[in-house]
Design a protein around this motif. Structure first.
Motif, short mmCIF file in Angstrom:
data_model
loop_
_atom_site.label_atom_id
_atom_site.label_comp_id
_atom_site.label_asym_id
_atom_site.label_seq_id
_atom_site.Cartn_x
_atom_site.Cartn_y
_atom_site.Cartn_z
N VAL A 131 -6.60 4.76 -4.59
CA VAL A 131 -6.57 4.54 -3.09
C VAL A 131 -5.28 5.48 -2.73
O VAL A 131 -5.34 5.96 -1.74
N GLY A 185 -5.53 8.23 0.10
CA GLY A 185 -4.63 8.32 1.12
C GLY A 185 -3.96 9.54 1.51
O GLY A 185 -3.76 10.17 2.36
N ALA A 226 -1.51 0.61 2.14
CA ALA A 226 -2.81 0.69 1.60
C ALA A 226 -2.75 0.35 -0.04
O ALA A 226 -3.44 -0.33 -0.41
N ALA A 258 -9.10 -4.02 3.40
CA ALA A 258 -9.51 -3.07 4.52
C ALA A 258 -9.18 -3.62 5.63
O ALA A 258 -8.90 -3.00 6.66
N PHE A 279 -5.33 -3.76 6.49
CA PHE A 279 -4.73 -2.35 6.75
C PHE A 279 -5.30 -1.90 8.24
O PHE A 279 -4.58 -1.42 8.62
N THR A 314 -2.45 -1.19 10.79
CA THR A 314 -2.39 0.28 11.20
C THR A 314 -2.74 0.55 12.50
O THR A 314 -2.13 1.42 13.25
N LEU A 328 -9.09 5.43 4.60
CA LEU A 328 -8.57 4.54 3.96
C LEU A 328 -8.85 3.30 4.02
O LEU A 328 -9.12 2.60 2.78
N ALA A 329 -9.44 2.70 5.15
CA ALA A 329 -10.06 1.29 5.33
C ALA A 329 -11.52 1.36 4.31
O ALA A 329 -11.84 0.23 3.77
N LEU A 345 -10.54 0.87 0.87
CA LEU A 345 -10.06 -0.25 0.78
C LEU A 345 -11.24 -1.54 0.61
O LEU A 345 -10.95 -2.44 -0.10
#
Length: 156
Positions: free
Chosen positions: A27, A31, A89, A100, A103, A107, A147-148, A151
């Motif tokens: 992760v 990121g 994350a 996910a 996050f 965000t 990032l999602a 995740l």
């Protein structure tokens, strides 16, 4: 029993390998890569605005006058603030039931809140305030989905 054609098998393999690039990396690494991509895109956006004649001078609350936003300033800002997103994350990947979703909701909410800064920037041209606010959206539009997606694959 499943029947697949060679084209279907190739398409499935291709989609696995492209999504596998994200899903097999840690992760924190996704990121960092997402942050670098977001910072480059945001800096390019700012350079286009600068070339279009938008004055790149802004003031912080309480400042007597606006100061020049240097070339590279948007890149640095994205990298600086994304560190908190990467930490979030990593923590969510470890302890959240739906990392996910959590996050993304968190965000996006923080991105919306961040728009208050440009909106109240004193001694700053309206066009600059608009570019500053839009740059928050540009960075978020690059970083958050990457990032999602990582995740959503579950592994840490």
């Amino acid at each position: 029993m499943s029947v697949t054609t060679p084209q279907t098998q190739a398409a499935q393999t291709g989609s696995r390998s492209s999504s596998g690039l994200l899903s097999t990396r840690p992760v924190w690494l996704v990121g960092v890569l997402a942050t670098l991509a977001g910072a480059v895109v945001t800096e390019a956006f700012a350079l286009v605005a600068r070339a279009a004649g938008v004055p790149m001078e802004a003031a912080s609350p309480g400042a007597a006058e606006a100061a020049e936003i240097p070339v590279g300033g948007f890149f640095g800002g994205v990298v600086f603030w994304s560190v908190a997103g990467i930490v979030l994350a990593v923590v969510l990947a470890r302890w959240a039931r739906q990392p996910a979703r959590t996050f993304t909701v968190t965000t996006v909410a923080l991105t919306v809140l961040s728009l208050a800064g440009p909106a109240v920037a004193p001694h700053t041209a309206t066009s600059t305030q608009i570019v500053l606010a839009a740059s928050h959206g540009v960075a978020a539009a690059v970083i958050i989905p990457l990032l999602a997606r990582r995740l959503s694959h579950g592994q840490r």
